[in-house]
Structure formats: C-alpha cells, structure tokens
Scaffold this active site. Structure first.
Site, short mmCIF file in Angstrom:
data_model
loop_
_atom_site.label_atom_id
_atom_site.label_comp_id
_atom_site.label_asym_id
_atom_site.label_seq_id
_atom_site.Cartn_x
_atom_site.Cartn_y
_atom_site.Cartn_z
N PHE A 1 7.74 23.86 -2.72
CA PHE A 1 6.52 24.36 -3.18
C PHE A 1 5.88 26.19 -3.98
CE2 PHE A 1 5.12 20.60 -0.79
CZ PHE A 1 4.76 20.12 -1.47
N GLU B 1 -16.94 27.01 10.56
CA GLU B 1 -15.58 25.93 10.71
C GLU B 1 -15.11 25.95 11.68
OE1 GLU B 1 -12.99 27.50 6.98
OE2 GLU B 1 -12.07 27.73 8.96
N ASN C 1 -1.09 25.55 6.64
CA ASN C 1 -2.67 26.46 6.56
C ASN C 1 -3.58 26.78 5.54
OD1 ASN C 1 -2.73 27.11 9.24
ND2 ASN C 1 -1.31 28.79 9.63
N GLU D 1 -6.69 27.73 27.79
CA GLU D 1 -7.36 27.23 27.28
C GLU D 1 -7.41 26.07 26.88
OE1 GLU D 1 -8.00 30.28 23.46
OE2 GLU D 1 -6.74 28.18 23.36
N GLU E 1 -15.20 29.76 13.44
CA GLU E 1 -15.19 31.17 12.01
C GLU E 1 -16.22 30.39 11.56
OE1 GLU E 1 -12.44 33.09 9.55
OE2 GLU E 1 -10.70 31.37 9.44
N LYS F 1 -13.34 38.78 13.76
CA LYS F 1 -13.50 37.51 14.74
C LYS F 1 -13.64 37.13 16.26
CE LYS F 1 -9.93 35.27 12.31
NZ LYS F 1 -8.95 33.81 12.14
N ASN G 1 -17.55 31.50 7.13
CA ASN G 1 -17.28 31.77 5.86
C ASN G 1 -18.46 32.39 5.85
OD1 ASN G 1 -14.37 31.82 5.86
ND2 ASN G 1 -14.15 29.64 5.96
#
Lengths: 674, 510
Positions: free
Chosen positions: A348, A275, A235, A200, A288, A116, A290
C-alpha cells in the site's frame, strides 16, 4: 442564508461541499495551492483564490492565508471539510474575530472534545459509557481480583508506565488475575522501573461504531444513527457502512441517546461524530468525539436521506434544525469504499502520477440501488505527492446489506483507472470475502485475514469462468470485425473455428464460441469434450465494442462488468478483485502455445528498486559497504511520508545509482548488491 | 486408379513429416515450432496451398545423392490472413538444417515471382543454417537470385522477414532487403559471421545471443523492427501487422469498420503537456488516444526511443504515425532517430499509407559523437524522406518545434498538407535562453535584463501564432479535438495527387 461561502479544503470533499452549496444557491469560493491550480474543486467553484505553495503547512493549513482569502473573495462563511483546519480551535476563533462564520461547531465545543482526557471526563460526566477500569494504583492481588470481578472478564492488566505490550496481561478469570497481576508488576518493574499497574476491561475483537449527531445554535441535538468502520488498515478506515450489522434497535437507541447527551453537554451546534468501541456482545464504550464532518458521512446521508453539508450550512446560518429525532428513519443499507492512490501489491505504498484514464462507474439510482461517487480528480489530472492519497469514495445503497455489497462489487468492477496504482483490487477482494459478507467484523479484520499483506488473487471458480467467458466474447467481437477487412480473396470466405482455448495465465479453459440466443454463446468444455454443443451453455449479452475499457453486459442474465485492457495477443481482464491475463487461442494455437517454453523474469533481487515515485532524502550506505538484513539503505519521501528502505538480506553494496535529492520513478534502481 | 490417388496422399504424408519425427521433437524441445506449424498459425485455417512439396535437391557431391527429403528444407505456398492473400516461405530446420540448395532457392524464387505477379505480400520465416556447403556456388547463385528479387519487389509488395532460429551468412541479406525484420527472443539470432569465425579473426569471445540475438538487433543494431517472446506470440503479431498493410503499392490501405467515433473528443489531452516546459510527458498517450480504439502497432520500440513510429488506424483506415518522444532524450533528433523515422516514412510513402506526425522536438542532438557519426547525412535522410513523400501528411505540433528539426518534421515547407499546432506549441529557431544569449550578448552581464529579454522572447516567439500568422500553421487547435481534426484532414486528403518529375530514381543520402 449565506450568499457566498469559502471551502477551506481540496479534493473530493471540497467538490462535494460545492455541489450542495450550488444546489442551495450559494456561491462558492475555492482555495488552492500551486499544486492544485488545475484541480477539480477549482474548476467547479464559482471563484478560486490561490493560497500558497504546495506544502499544506504553507497553504491549506495557513489560517492567515485562508482568512485573507475570505476577505478577498467576500465569503461570509467557511466550510472546513475534514482534516486540515477542520478541528482547530484557533481557526474557528480567527474566523470569529474576522467576522466570518465557521460552518462547524463553536470553538468551545472543539476545545472540549479536542483533548482526549478532557473529552473522556466530559463523557463520564454526561453518563456516557466509558471503558470500565480502575485508574488508581492497585495494592495487591486481592484488590486486583476485586476490581476485576467488578469490571467483568476478560480484563487487561497494564503497566502505568507501559508501552509496546510490555507489562500487559489479559486475564479471563480471578486466578488469572492473581497470577497476571504479579507477573505484570514484576515485568513493569524490570522494564520501566515502575511497578504500578492498572486494570481495564478488555474488549475482545472490538468493532468501531460511531454515532452521527447534528445540533443547532438553539440547543437542539439529534442523532442520525450509526456507522460501522471496523474495516481498517493500520487505523485507517477502508470500508464503512450504515447501519452497523451488529446493532439492534435498542442498542442503537442507547448509543444515540448517549451521543446526544454528550453533544448537549458540550453545547455542540453542528454535525459531529461520537466514536465508540463496541464488543461483539453489543457492549459499547466512548472513544472520542470528532467535531467535524467525517469522510464517511455519505453512508449516513444515503440511509437517512439527509444532506449533512446542507444541515451544517443551515445551522451555521442560525436556522433551527428542521428535522426532529422522530423524523429520522434509517432505510436500507449503505456501504462506502475509499479509493486510494496506493499500490495494494506493494504494501500500500502511495502512487503518484498522471491519471491517464479515469472512468468511474455511472452514478445514479436504478432498481432501488444508488451508486454515488464523491471524487476530486479527473482523467488527465495529476495525483501529486503533497496530499492525502484518497482520490474518491464509492458509495452504494440498497434495501439490504447483501444487495449493497453486490452493488459495490459491481461498481468496483467497472471503476477503471490507469496511470497510477490504486487499491480497487483490494477493495474488490474485500467485497468477495466471506467473513465481510457474513458481517463478522472487528478492527483486526484486515490484519487477521491478510497477515502477509495483499497479493493478487489467482482466478478461480465462478470468477475464472466469468473472466474466461468474457475473454472469449471480446475475442469473438474482435475476430468478427477482422474478418470484415477489405481486399479479401474472392470466393474464399474465412473459415472460423468454434473451439477456443482461453488461457488464464497458464491455466487452460476449453470452450466453444458462437453467436446464438441473441448474444454470444459460450459452451464450457471439459478436457476431453470434442464439441460442438457438448458443454453447458452460457449466454453473454453486451454492446461492448473494441476500444471500450469496460465490458458491461449480462452473463446468463446477471449483470456483469469486466475491465478490458488489451495486451500483446490478449487481454488483461479485471473482475471481482482478480486481475488475469487472458489469451484466446484456437485449438492449433493452443497446442503450439503448450510447446512454448515459459520464460522467467530477470532477477531483480540484487537491486534495490524505488518502490514508489519519490524524492531521495538520504542514501545511508556507501559502495563497498557490508550491510546486514534490516539495515537502512535509503530514505525516499513520497506523499510527505518518509519511507525507509531496508536491506532484505545481508550483502555488499556494489554500486549506487541515486543521489540525495534525486526524484525517482517507481522501479528506478537505487543501488545494486554484489 | 484408387491406388494411384492413394499414392499421392502417401507422398504428401511423408513430405509433411520433413526431417522426421525425431527432428520435429528436437525442434519442439528447443521451444520452436516446425516450418509447417508456423505456417498453420500464420495463415487462416485451411487456407494454405503448398507448392513444390515434392522438390528435391540434385546434388551428387559428398554423398548427398543418397540423402533426399521431399521439400528440400523450405515450405512454400500461399494462403490468406483474414481472407487477404499472402505468400510465404518457411525454412524447415528439420531438413538439412534448412540450408539453402539450388533447388531450395528455386522454390523461394518461384514464390517471390508469384507474389510479384499477384501483387500480394510475401513473408519469409527463417530458421536455417545458411548455404548448403555441399552445393558450393550453386547455392550462392541461388542466394543472388533471391536477393535480386527482393530488390525488384521492394516498394511494390510488402516483404516481411521473421527470424525464428539461426540466420547467418548468406541467409541474412534477403531479410536485410525486406521491409521489416522481426525476431524471436532467445531462440533466434542473426549475423554475417558466427562466434567461431569472430574468435578466429578478432580473438573476440562472444556468444551467438550476444552477437546477434533479438535483444541486440532490436535495441542496438536496429536490424530488427521488433522482438517477441516465442513463436506463437510472433506469428500472431504478424497476423496483426498484416491487417495494417496494403497488399501492394497501388491497392490503397486496407479498411475495416471502425467502432471508434471519429469525432471523439479527449478532454484529458488538454492537460497532457505539462506547465513546466522541461517536464517530459508520454507522447504514446497522445497516439493511443488519437488512433481508433487505442490500437497501435509500434515498430522499433526499443531502438532510438526518442522517436516513436508505427501503424494505427483512423476511421478504420491505416495511417503511419511518427512522433518525437519527450520522455527520451527530450525527443531530440539524433542519427538513430532520424534513420529509424526516415525508413518508416519511406515505407509509408511507397505503399500509400498517410502519415500523421506529432512534433515535440528541441532540435538535433549536438556533440562530436553525433557529428562524427554523420548526423548531417542521417538527419538529411528524414528530411529527404518527408520531402519526397506524396502521401497525405498531417502534422500536429504539440510543444517544441525548434530550429532545423522544425523543418524536418513534416513541416508545411517540405510538403505537409495539413499542419496544426496546439496552443502550447513553441515554434522558433531555438529556446528562449539560448536565443536571448545570442541576440542580446551585450546584456549577458546583467541577469535582470536577460530575464526581461527572455520573458519578452518567450511571449513573442514561443507560441504557435507567429507561424500561424504566416500560414505555416493552418490552424491552432484544441488538444482535445486532435482526433476529429486529424480525421477530417485525412478524409479531405483521400484523393491527394502529386506529380513528381520523371527520373530513373532519386539519390537518397544513404
């Protein structure tokens, strides 16, 4: 080009890769664990190699076994799909060592993007926009304000040692920064013993937007536009679409250019995804990369017309990209729903078992609308608890987003599954959601719109009307056939009443039913209308016959699909996310039914029921033990996930019915309270 | 003249009110419909012809002479269900609590006789307080006449009893001799002696629901063949049941146009039997995927669930289905399962309904409880019933068919017409483990040898082919082709004729 490739994966993605390979004339080798020996991907591949016991760590994740399977089958290349070994540098290296081509990026690119911090550094170096912030230690309020002014508001002040929201402050102006900085610092100190904080940029209502890139081994990289995947549950992506309704051409161009720059910087030579998190103001920041084929790649394929798996295979074989950036055109809108074996009404939780019925809607292109289903299961197959519960992806493509949504909704209506629980009711409800339709998306969408989880929506409005009309039509067809039974009393034709009362749960809808206008005419009546012919006419046309799981037809000319499951004296109908029990009564039956007492289900609140099929890992309490609400009662493992079952309220354990190691069915009683 | 005609209508209106509006309201408050409302739901609209509407009792004791209500507590007549003739008597709880008097009994007897002459089904709706005590032996005599007619009609016309309120004492024996009993949950109960008498005699304290409610009779005693939530649900299901039933023992099964292709292939059945022979599967999935349109009327669903019985259709014609259920007790045959299936097989045979049997049976249930309970004779009932049946018998062995249970489950040897087996079938005297331990007792100390012997036994005997080699199995069929193969067998057997030797009657091991 390769003669034979091995697919180091299972489920829908293995099947999807096999389809493209077959079209290209490449032989395919499937691998399978013991749990998958009758799986669809094994059936579809030209040959199949067993690779071990059900747990993924001993089969699909075992590099040695996969390499051995390649050797045994003579495969020249391996497509890893997504998940499992797809982003393992070690796997790419092991294949290289064995002289087998990895259909994916080179190991260095995987390594560079796998970390990362390293990937953020690489992104910054390639001038990719990253979340603005100041990672250094901030001395005082004045410096904080200066930095915040530089970044632009709102900003987030975070404890360096933080976590769990402690020491986190959002500031929308300079005074708020001054105040927030002091408080964040003191909170950080008291909570973590470390008063360092950093600032930030805070992205309000962020959206998840990603760029598909494609590179070859000759230094060419292009991008294929974006996908928006803002509809996520914890997520986990639920619905994806392309193009993003947020982006304009200029922003798309910027994002694409940055993604390509990053890919080039790391020598990327396959299909990959960059992304971004995007603000509602179309600002975007790198998250990031993928280094694999994404689950949601079909939406890109449908808007670009490019088969990503084919491209991956071609570039892996050393071919140059045959498409230039200028050839890439985004046409129409594509939407993908992920269909999971999980119970939407039980938070779920995963659902396993036999697919007693599995009838996906028809695939194909009609009137400019494409329906595509990527699936890895079949009727009579088993959903095991060992792997990811995703069983299919339903993708629709149409000229506009609106049309793609309505095609998706229709296809979901016709997607019939029995034997396991699945999230289609939830997906169907999402498709009806006005905020989704208006594309006012953010990654918080599901948490905000379904704060208490998903409960079955009650039939209302047009949906209730459609369900009632279809119930009446279905009942009419069944009734017509009943009256054709042999052995009837001569000269006494059965008199059929036209008036019906459709009960949807306890709500009554009065209507009149008869064959007319080449279909079945249903007139909705008010409470006092005596009929006949007094209400507005709805004409239903369908070739539905008793026994068919889905009523396909038109209501006043508009295509409609409604799932029909017979129940005692009625039907359970599913349409637009609504599941309703419908009873079609004559007037006298309805009058009598009104006199019937409503029965309450037995009280199960004193029992702890197993919420999903699974294995008892532990029982945390003993008979006679007093437990407080929230205390752990038992742990049940399903789908490789440990689910902690907690007491919903205080009580004393009266009896325990399950032991460690027991394999339980859904709703099995684990223990009982006094 | 008009006055006279009007008078008829007046009398009818008064008779239709039964015990009056108050009692009707009270009946509704209990969640029950009245006798006439029930008939209206059971029959096609406007088809009911009431008889004996003006019958009144003739009792003069205990002040009864002062109290007369037209109809005398039971509504009788005939009508149609989907156009087919059906006779009905419906106890009227609003009139003398539905109690049975001499005249009340005569009304039922008349309708029983009429149903017999017309060879059409008769349905009794029960909601009554037993014999009318004021009438004494006259009421008892009435019961006896009803009982006798139930027996004469047995096996000639279908007789259905629906318990929709109290049913006690003498009232229970007429239903007990009919073909089917259905009950309404929470509002009906059935027992020979009520809770008060029970308490006096045995000191047992029990509620009416615990003693004879629908849940007791549908799950424990097996008196009821089904239970439903309320009157409406029950009566609509009775209409559905009648669609499956022949009018009488010689009429043949009813037929309607099927929407389901008899040649339908079901690929998912190929994976129904799990790889692991000890893993259960739901036999009802097979039934639902084989019968027309997945329409299956299950009987005795909650009792002896290790065997499944009920009606379905193939090519639009009724068949009876009997199937071992591996989900419950591994589908073993015990006393309850044997009795349950035996009675059903005899019903089907009596009314010329072909029987389709699905076999997955590990044998008879061992143990003292079963042996003391007379398993031998109860098991023999099923054996007897199948052996005696002259209707078309089509049998499919899906997995286990072990030991004597193999013979019992409509095997070739006892009269099976067409006997098929799936490739997964295991037809043997017993499972591999037990067999090897007996045959190779000497090797018991050597697990390796035993394992090798077991494997050998499994390969040789646990397949359908030994039976097929001998012709005990007519063919080994693919699971996915089960429906077409059964349909063709049944079509071929349409004209099946079997002559049995003349006799007074058989001697079933009751």
């Amino acid at each position: 080009m390769f003669k034979r490739i091995l697919i180091a994966n299972r489920g829908e993605i293995a099947c999807r890769i096999i389809k493209t390979a077959r079209r290209l004339g490449i032989e395919t080798v499937a691998v399978y664990s013991d749990a998958d020996k009758d799986a669809l991907h094994v059936e579809m591949a030209d040959t199949a190699v067993p690779i071990g016991p059900p747990p993924a760590a001993e089969s699909y994740l075992d590099i040695d076994r996969i390499v051995a399977a390649c050797r045994a089958s003579g495969a020249e290349a391996v497509h890893p799909g997504y998940g499992f070994l797809s982003e393992r540098e070690a796997f790419a290296l092991a294949l290289a060592k064995a002289g087998i081509v990895f259909i994916g990026p080179n190991p260095q690119a995987i390594a560079a993007m796998g970390d990362k911090i390293e990937s953020k550094k690489a992104a910054a170096a390639a001038k990719v926009s990253t979340v603005p912030g100041h990672l250094g230690v901030i001395e005082d309020e004045r410096e904080a304000v200066r930095i915040a002014d530089e970044i632009g508001y709102p900003v987030m002040i975070k404890a360096s040692a933080g976590g769990g929201g402690k020491g986190m402050r959002i500031a929308r102006s300079a005074p708020e920064v001054t105040e927030g900085f002091a408080r964040a610092r003191s909170e950080a100190k008291s909570s973590f013993g470390d008063e360092r904080v950093f600032i930030e940029k805070f992205i309000v209502d962020p959206r998840h937007i990603e760029i598909q890139v494609l590179g070859d081994k000759h230094g060419n990289v292009i991008h294929l536009g974006e996908r928006e995947c803002s509809i996520q549950r914890r997520n986990q992506k639920v619905i994806e679409e392309s193009p993003s309704p947020l982006l304009d051409a200029a922003t798309r161009e910027q994002m694409g250019a940055q993604a390509v720059a990053l890919a080039k910087a790391v020598g990327y030579d396959s299909a990959g995804t960059v992304e971004f998190v995007a603000g509602q103001d179309k600002s975007f920041y790198f998250l990031e990369m993928n280094t694999r084929l994404q689950v949601e790649h079909p939406v890109t394929e449908l808007v670009t017309g490019i088969d990503l798996v084919e491209q991956m295979i071609r570039v892996a074989a050393g071919e140059r990209l045959s498409v230039a950036q200028s050839d890439v055109k985004l046409a129409g809108s594509a939407i993908e729903s992920r269909i999971y074996a999980e119970d939407p009404y039980r938070n779920f939780l995963p659902s396993t078992g036999r697919l007693v019925k599995y009838r996906p809607p028809a695939e194909g292109i009609a009137d400019g609308v494409t329906v595509r289903i990527d699936t890895g299961v079949f009727e009579g197959g088993e959903i095991s608890l060992y792997y990811d519960p995703m069983i299919a992806k339903l993708v629709t493509h149409a000229p506009t987003r609106e049309a793609a949504i309505s095609a998706q909704a229709r296809a979901l209506d016709a997607f019939y599954i029995d034997g396991i629980r699945h999230n289609i009711p939830f997906l169907a409800a999402l498709m009806q959601h006005p905020r989704w339709q208006a594309a006012k998306l953010s990654t918080g969408f599901i948490a905000e719109e379904f704060p208490d989880g998903f409960s079955p929506p009650a039939p209302a409005g047009a949906t209730a009307q459609a369900i009632a009309a279809v119930a009446a039509a279905v009942d009419h067809v069944i009734g017509e056939r009943r009256r054709r039974i042999s052995g009837q009393m001569a000269g006494r034709p059965v008199v059929r009443e036209r008036l019906r009362s459709v009960w949807l749960d306890r709500a009554e809808i009065r209507l009149e039913v008869a064959r007319e206008h080449g279909g079945i005419g249903v007139r909705l009546l008010g409470e006092t209308d005596e009929g006949p012919g007094s209400g507005p006419l709805i004409v239903l046309s369908s070739s539905w016959k008793p026994g068919e799981p889905v009523w396909h037809g038109t209501i006043d000319g508009a295509p409609v699909a409604v799932q029909v499951r017979p129940i005692l004296n009625g039907f359970r109908l599913f349409h637009r996310g609504v599941e309703a029990k419908a009873f079609v009564y004559t007037e006298s039956e309805s009058a009598a039914a009104r006199l019937m007492p409503s029965k309450v289900a037995a009280d199960a609140s004193k029992k702890l029921l197993c919420p999903m099929p699974g294995l008892v890992v532990s029982i945390a309490v003993a008979v006679g033990q007093e437990v407080k609400a929230g205390e752990t009662l038992a742990v049940v493992e399903a789908m490789k996930m440990e689910n902690v079952l907690r007491a919903e309220r205080d009580g004393v354990v009266k009896a325990i019915f399950a032991n460690k190691g027991d394999s339980l069915a859904v709703d099995a009683v684990i223990l009982e309270f006094e | 003249m008009k006055d006279i005609l009007d008078k008829l209508e007046e009398r009818r209106i008064s008779a239709r009110l039964g015990g009056g509006e108050h009692r009707i309201e009270a009946q509704h408050k209990r969640g029950k419909l009245t006798a006439r409302e029930r008939i209206e739901l059971l029959m096609d609209r406007g088809s009911f012809e009431e008889l004996d509407m003006f019958v009144e009792h003739r009792s003069t004791d205990f002040g009864m002479e002062k109290s007369h209500i037209a109809g005398d507590g039971v509504v009788t007549g005939f009508g149609t269900v989907n156009g087919r003739t059906v006779f009905v008597f419906s106890k009227d709880f609003t009139v003398f609590g539905g109690s049975l008097s001499e005249t009340h009994a005569q009304k039922i007897i008349k309708i029983q006789d009429m149903a017999m002459r017309a060879r059409a089904p008769i349905i009794g709706l029960f909601d009554a307080g037993g014999a009318r005590i004021q009438e004494g032996v006259a009421a008892l005599g009435g019961y006896g006449e009803v009982f006798k007619r139930n027996v004469i009609a047995s096996g000639v016309i279908p007789q259905i009893s629906v318990i929709m309120g109290p049913c006690a004492g003498g009232d229970v024996y007429s239903p007990a001799m009919t073909d089917f009993i259905f009950m309404v949950r929470d509002t009906s109960y059935m027992f020979v002696t009520g809770p008060d008498v029970v308490k006096t005699v045995t000191n047992e304290v029990v509620t009416a629901e615990e003693l004879g409610g629908a849940s007791v009779h549908a799950t424990k005693s097996s008196i009821a063949d089904g239970a439903y939530d309320n009157d409406v649900e029950t009566l609509l299901q009775m209409r559905r049941l009648i669609d499956f039933l022949p009018a009488n023992s010689t009429s043949g099964v009813p037929e309607w146009p099927s929407f389901d292709d008899v040649e339908r292939i079901e690929p998912s059945l190929d994976s129904l039997v799990p790889d692991n022979p000890n893993k259960p599967y739901d036999i009802k999935e097979l039934i639902l995927k084989v019968v027309d349109e997945g329409d299956f009327f299950e009987l005795s669903e909650a009792f002896a669930r290790n065997i499944v019985i009920g009606f379905g259709r193939i090519a639009g014609r009724t068949v009876g289905l009997v199937a071992n259920q591996p989900m419950v007790l591994a589908g073993v045959l015990d006393s309850d399962a044997s009795r349950k299936a035996a009675r059903f097989v005899r019903f089907c045979d009596a009314f010329n309904i072909p029987i389709v049997t699905f076999v997955d049976v590990p044998g008879f249930l061992p143990g003292t409880a079963q042996e003391y309970g007379g398993l031998i004779k109860h098991g023999a009932k099923l054996l007897f019933a199948y052996s005696q049946a002259t209707v078309p018998l089509v049998t499919v062995i899906t997995r286990k068919a072990f030991g004597g249970a193999y013979d019992v489950m409509a095997s070739k040897h006892i009269g099976g017409d067409v006997n098929y087996a799936w490739p997964t079938a295991q037809i043997a005297v017993m499972g591999a483990k037990g067999a090897v331990e007996i045959i190779f007792r000497a090797d018991l100390g050597d697990p390796e040898k035993i394992a090798a012997r077991t494997k050998e036994y499994e390969e040789r005997f646990l397949s359908p082919f030994i039976a097929a080699e001998r012709g005990y199995i007519d063919d080994v069929i693919m699971p996915h082709a089960t429906r077409p193969r059964i349909a063709r067998a049944l079509a071929m057997l349409r004209g099946k004729t079997v002559e049995l030797p003349g006799r007074k009657h058989d001697n079933l091991p009751v």
